[in-house]
Design a protein around this motif. Structure first.
Motif, short mmCIF file in Angstrom:
data_model
loop_
_atom_site.label_atom_id
_atom_site.label_comp_id
_atom_site.label_asym_id
_atom_site.label_seq_id
_atom_site.Cartn_x
_atom_site.Cartn_y
_atom_site.Cartn_z
N ALA A 49 7.96 -4.95 0.27
CA ALA A 49 7.66 -3.82 1.15
C ALA A 49 6.28 -3.24 0.83
O ALA A 49 5.54 -2.86 1.75
N ILE A 50 5.94 -3.18 -0.44
CA ILE A 50 4.61 -2.70 -0.84
C ILE A 50 3.54 -3.62 -0.25
O ILE A 50 2.54 -3.15 0.32
N ALA A 51 3.74 -4.92 -0.39
CA ALA A 51 2.75 -5.88 0.15
C ALA A 51 2.61 -5.71 1.66
O ALA A 51 1.48 -5.69 2.18
N VAL A 52 3.71 -5.57 2.34
CA VAL A 52 3.66 -5.41 3.80
C VAL A 52 2.94 -4.12 4.17
O VAL A 52 2.05 -4.10 5.03
N ALA A 53 3.34 -3.03 3.54
CA ALA A 53 2.78 -1.72 3.89
C ALA A 53 1.30 -1.59 3.57
O ALA A 53 0.60 -0.80 4.19
N SER A 133 -0.65 -2.77 -8.21
CA SER A 133 -1.39 -1.80 -7.40
C SER A 133 -2.88 -2.13 -7.39
O SER A 133 -3.52 -2.12 -6.34
N VAL A 134 -3.42 -2.43 -8.55
CA VAL A 134 -4.84 -2.80 -8.63
C VAL A 134 -5.09 -4.07 -7.82
O VAL A 134 -6.07 -4.16 -7.07
N GLY A 135 -4.19 -5.04 -7.93
CA GLY A 135 -4.33 -6.28 -7.17
C GLY A 135 -4.30 -6.06 -5.67
O GLY A 135 -5.07 -6.67 -4.93
N VAL A 136 -3.42 -5.16 -5.22
CA VAL A 136 -3.36 -4.84 -3.79
C VAL A 136 -4.68 -4.23 -3.33
O VAL A 136 -5.22 -4.60 -2.29
N GLU A 137 -5.21 -3.31 -4.11
CA GLU A 137 -6.47 -2.66 -3.73
C GLU A 137 -7.61 -3.66 -3.71
O GLU A 137 -8.46 -3.63 -2.82
N LEU A 138 -7.64 -4.57 -4.68
CA LEU A 138 -8.70 -5.59 -4.70
C LEU A 138 -8.53 -6.55 -3.52
O LEU A 138 -9.52 -7.00 -2.94
N ALA A 139 -7.28 -6.85 -3.16
CA ALA A 139 -7.05 -7.69 -1.98
C ALA A 139 -7.55 -6.98 -0.72
O ALA A 139 -8.15 -7.61 0.16
N LEU A 141 -9.99 -4.95 -0.57
CA LEU A 141 -11.44 -5.03 -0.62
C LEU A 141 -11.92 -6.40 -0.11
O LEU A 141 -12.87 -6.48 0.67
N GLN A 142 -11.25 -7.45 -0.52
CA GLN A 142 -11.67 -8.81 -0.16
C GLN A 142 -11.28 -9.19 1.26
O GLN A 142 -11.97 -9.96 1.91
N LEU A 143 -10.15 -8.67 1.74
CA LEU A 143 -9.67 -9.01 3.07
C LEU A 143 -10.14 -7.97 4.08
O LEU A 143 -9.35 -7.22 4.64
N ALA A 144 -11.42 -7.95 4.31
CA ALA A 144 -12.01 -6.93 5.18
C ALA A 144 -11.41 -6.97 6.59
O ALA A 144 -11.39 -5.96 7.28
N ARG A 145 -10.91 -8.08 6.99
CA ARG A 145 -10.39 -8.21 8.36
C ARG A 145 -9.14 -7.36 8.59
O ARG A 145 -8.76 -7.14 9.72
N ILE A 146 -8.48 -6.90 7.55
CA ILE A 146 -7.28 -6.09 7.77
C ILE A 146 -7.61 -4.61 7.92
O ILE A 146 -6.73 -3.79 8.09
N ASP A 147 -8.89 -4.27 7.87
CA ASP A 147 -9.35 -2.90 8.08
C ASP A 147 -8.67 -1.91 7.14
O ASP A 147 -8.20 -0.86 7.54
N ARG A 148 -8.60 -2.28 5.87
CA ARG A 148 -8.08 -1.41 4.82
C ARG A 148 -9.20 -1.18 3.82
O ARG A 148 -10.17 -1.92 3.78
N ALA A 149 -9.04 -0.17 3.00
CA ALA A 149 -10.10 0.16 2.04
C ALA A 149 -9.54 0.20 0.63
O ALA A 149 -8.44 0.69 0.39
N CYS A 150 -10.32 -0.30 -0.30
CA CYS A 150 -10.00 -0.23 -1.72
C CYS A 150 -10.38 1.16 -2.21
O CYS A 150 -11.51 1.61 -2.02
N ASP A 151 -9.42 1.84 -2.85
CA ASP A 151 -9.64 3.23 -3.24
C ASP A 151 -8.95 3.52 -4.57
O ASP A 151 -7.76 3.25 -4.72
N VAL A 152 -9.68 4.09 -5.50
CA VAL A 152 -9.11 4.42 -6.81
C VAL A 152 -8.00 5.46 -6.68
O VAL A 152 -7.05 5.46 -7.45
N THR A 153 -8.09 6.34 -5.69
CA THR A 153 -7.04 7.35 -5.49
C THR A 153 -5.72 6.67 -5.18
O THR A 153 -4.67 7.08 -5.69
N ASP A 154 -5.75 5.61 -4.37
CA ASP A 154 -4.53 4.87 -4.06
C ASP A 154 -3.93 4.27 -5.32
O ASP A 154 -2.71 4.30 -5.51
N MET A 155 -4.78 3.72 -6.18
CA MET A 155 -4.29 3.11 -7.42
C MET A 155 -3.60 4.16 -8.28
O MET A 155 -2.49 3.93 -8.79
N VAL A 156 -4.24 5.30 -8.45
CA VAL A 156 -3.65 6.37 -9.27
C VAL A 156 -2.33 6.83 -8.66
O VAL A 156 -1.32 6.97 -9.37
#
Length: 186
Positions: A49-53, A133-139, A141-156
């Protein structure tokens, strides 16, 4: 152009993960007992569910984000912008980021609480949830096509959620007593 994403896709994927996880739990029940089987399948479901969301685009019409317009690094602006896209649910993005990881932390403790080695496995698992969590955020960052952003706040926020779930799991251990496991065959 093929589009993929949106709330409907997310809900269907989470439901499909739930069905697969329930089947896993049923297959583990005889070996681990009901509680441990539910905890293991709940942990698997919550990770899916985390991966999907976090890795499915929030809208199907996102399209492709050009490589030159995507970010090259994670945002270190702690607190960052508030995700207005989630206000319809009554929660801001930070609260949802915390809540997203609570079940994983709780199910982790209940899944390993059956064994004495769980005293070591649970903290290792918590560290692995932080790494997830860190891996999701780095993904993101790398998967720009999904229009998501890597953010330290999300990790925390994710790590806080995993920690809250971990504490809930610890509090549930004396009530659920997963070490009892299944009854021996006569």
């Amino acid at each position: 152009m093929v589009t993929f994403g949106g709330t409907g896709v997310m809900v269907l994927a989470v439901l499909a993960a739930g069905v697969v996880s329930a089947l896993l739990g049923l297959s583990l029940r005889a070996r681990l007992g009901t509680l441990s089987a539910v905890a293991v399948s709940g942990l698997v479901w919550s990770l899916a569910a985390i991966a999907v969301a976090t890795l499915v685009p929030t809208r199907a019409d996102v399209g492709i984000v050009p490589a030159d317009s995507r970010s090259d690094s994670c945002s270190w602006d702690y607190g960052g912008p508030n995700g207005a896209a989630f206000e319809g649910l009554g929660f801001d993005q930070r609260t949802l980021n915390v809540l997203l990881f609570v079940p994983a932390g709780m199910f982790l403790v209940l899944a390993v609480g059956r064994w004495w080695s769980g005293v070591v496995l649970a903290p290792i698992g918590l560290a692995l949830l932080a790494a997830y969590s860190v891996g999701v955020e780095l993904a993101q960052l790398q998967l720009a096509r999904i229009d998501r952003a890597c953010d330290v706040t999300d990790m925390v926020d994710n790590i806080v959620g995993a920690g809250v779930g971990f504490l809930i799991g610890v509090l549930l251990l004396p009530l659920t007593r997963p070490w009892r496991g299944r009854k021996p065959a006569h």
